[in-house]
Every structure is written in C-alpha cells, then in structure tokens.
Design an enzyme around this catalytic site. Sequence first.
Site, PDB file in Angstrom:
ATOM      1  N   SER A 131      26.081  79.562  18.295  1.00 37.98           N
ATOM      2  CA  SER A 131      27.006  78.447  18.093  1.00 37.98           C
ATOM      3  C   SER A 131      26.773  77.664  16.815  1.00 37.98           C
ATOM      4  O   SER A 131      27.705  77.042  16.302  1.00 37.98           O
ATOM      5  CB  SER A 131      26.936  77.492  19.288  1.00 37.98           C
ATOM      6  N   HIS A 182      31.099  80.736  23.165  1.00 37.88           N
ATOM      7  CA  HIS A 182      31.833  80.628  21.905  1.00 37.88           C
ATOM      8  C   HIS A 182      32.537  81.927  21.555  1.00 37.88           C
ATOM      9  O   HIS A 182      32.706  82.262  20.372  1.00 37.88           O
ATOM     10  CB  HIS A 182      30.886  80.205  20.782  1.00 37.88           C
ATOM     11  N   LYS A 191      35.421  75.062  26.826  1.00 42.13           N
ATOM     12  CA  LYS A 191      35.748  75.283  25.418  1.00 42.13           C
ATOM     13  C   LYS A 191      37.155  75.869  25.318  1.00 42.13           C
ATOM     14  O   LYS A 191      38.135  75.154  25.440  1.00 42.13           O
ATOM     15  CB  LYS A 191      34.673  76.141  24.763  1.00 42.13           C
TER      16      LYS A 191
END
Length: 426
Positions: free
Chosen positions: A213, A241, A272
């Site tokens: 990340s 991610h 996310k």
Amino acid sequence: MSLRTAARLLSAPLRRVAQPRAAGASRAYAAAAQAALSVLESELDAIRTAGTWKGERVITSRQGPRISVDGSRGDILNFCANNYLGLSSHPEVVKAGIEALQKYGAGLSSVRFICGTQSIHKNLEEKLAQFHEREDCILYASCFDGCFGVLLGPDDAVLSDELNHASIFAAVFRLCRAKRFRYKHMDLNDLEEKLKESQSSRLRLVVTDGVFSMDGDVAPLQGICDLAEQYGALVFIDECHATGFLGPRGRGTDELLGVMDRVHIVNSTLGKALGGAAGGYTVGPKALIELLRQRSRPYLFSNSLPPPVVGCATRAVELLLASNEIAQSMAAKTMRFRNNMTQAGFTISGTAHPICPVMLGDARLASLMADDMLKLGVYVIGFSYPVVPKGKARIRVQISAAHTDEDIDRAVDAFIQTGRKHGVIS
C-alpha cells in the site's frame, strides 16, 4: 431525629478519618497525572519537531473525487482516498444502504453466532465467494488477526514479506503462535531460503500483500506460488489494495498474474474499492472458513457488520459481477498521472498501480507540500515515519475511476507549481 440527621452523625467520624487520607491521595494522584502529562507532551513535541505531525482535515461532504473541506473555498479535488472505483457515493450503492437500513435496522446488537446473522450477511458472503471464485467466505468487522491464530499453531510456520501491512505484521509477529520468518521484500531467493529453514513445520503459510500500500508495487505471485508448490506451503494474499480493479475483471492480483487457482486464501476489505464503508472478509476453502466461524476471536466476539454497510457492499459487488467496465477504466487514468508526473521530473514509486507515491524523502517537505497543494485545490497527504520508513517520506496519490482526465491534469499542474516552489523540480 430525622434519618438524614442520624446518617450525618454516624458518618461524621468516618469523614474525619477519611478526609486527610483523601487529600493525601488526591495530591499523589495529581502529581502522578502531572508527571504522565509531561511525558505525553514531550512525546507530542518530539513529533512536531520531527515534522511528522499528522493533522486531520475535516471533510464536510460525502467522499468522492471532489469534496468540501472545512476552511477551504469551493470543491477540492480528492487524490488520497482508497475510493478506487468511485463507489463510496455511487447512487445505487447509497440507495442499497438506505434500503438495508430501513428494512434491517441500524445494527444487530449482537455477534454472529448468538443472534447477529441476517440473510443479507449470508447473501454478501455468497457473492464475495463467487466474485473471488473460492468455496466460501466469512465477513468480519475487521480482518485483523482473523485467520493466522486459528490456522497456525506452535508446530507451524508463517513466512511474511518484510513490508507487509502493519496489521499483518502485528497479527503474525505478536498474536500468532507459529514459528515466524520474515523474508526480504519481494525477494524470491530469500523466501526460498526461509522455506528450506522451515521444512520441519507441519503447515507453512506464505503471507504477502498482493499490492503493497505504501509503494504501489505488486507481489511476484507467480514465483511465490512456484516456490510454495515446490516446498509444500500454502499461499495467503492480502488484497485490500487490489480487489475490484486489478485484473481483467477486477478480481485482484491473483487474477492479474494468472494464479487464482494457486492462491489458497484471500483476505480483503469492504472499506476501500467495495463501497468504502467498513469491514472485511476472508475467502478460501470451505473447511477453513467453517473453522474460522468456530474459533476466530474477531468473528466470535465482534458485533455483526451493520446492515447499511452490508447493503452498500453487496450492491458494489453486484455492479462488479455484472460488468468490468469500471475496473478497466483505471489503467489509462493511472498511466496518465504517472507519465505526466515523471515527465515533469518527479520520482513516482511502483508501477502501473493507482497508488502513485511521489517520493520526497524529507518528512517536513512532504507535509509542507501537501498543505500547499490544498491551497491550490488538491487534497493530498504527506506520509512519513512511522507509516513509512525514515528518509522515505512521500505524498501518496491515489487515482480513482471517478477522476476525469481534467482532474488528473489539474493535480499534475498543482504538483508542478508546488514542486518548483520547494525546489523538488526545476
């Protein structure tokens, strides 16, 4: 004599004895509190002096490519959220959350195995398992230490990339009883050495971020899977991610690198790309997921995910299952930013990922540049120690599918102005 008067007379001797002790205790407590406060203030002063102070800007709007920030005029371009697909405020996602709130309530007031499992939880788990093409799925309020402590014991070994996310590091090296090995970042030769060292273990689990990340680099999963198969180990990837936008259909790093059938366990988040609210999940073999439901402490002792969160995440997954159009839009926008910034003279870490770290080195410089960028209408944040290693401070830019080409060009122009002001580029 009234009861109140009697009570006062009976308690008088006690009060006379207790008061001096209470006063002494109070003075000692105050001194201890003052000493503790001095220690805290000293630590805070050290953070300020080092230039690593992390202030919190107040957003007064919903999350999105453009936001309102307290104290700033007009809309601000947002380039530092994990809202990769722009689904945090997508109309259909928001509508699904409202409908779930109205139908299922604000929360369950319980954990899953008591009376906290609703049909929407099971539905989301089924859709996530389908999305990742795994047998089963388990939802968490937070995936922190959800898997390792259950799967691995003292006779087992876990092999972790040295730059794995802090939550993985804590779960593996502080809360797991297995033998622990750290291999050099994305170094397959060092991983092989650690696999050889751990050959006497019952189970071995190679643990890596799919995408790291802070740097935006992608784990060498093909090589990791080759070694795991050669030495009889399992592979675990954290896809926080990557889920939703990496790979042809947005399934993640394992799809991008063609190893979906070789990675055994996938951990990811709803916080996310998949709506951006909260919570996470693990997908993998049905036997593992059933064991986690029986023994995973974060699952057993945390309240169920709130229905609005589940509703939003479910709709986000449904949109991705129906079409890969949003995921495919990311590549061109990411490369537009990376190429233009590199041509301007900036150093951008990672390759081809929407995490685009603008490397600056100095913590104070990263903070000052981020503040100046906000004055130019672009919201970014400087990252410094302990979030990243000392001497590797940066501004981490994150591209969203909701950004337009004009948004990206405006951000690059703001970086050029700010970079020239601080002598980063000429």
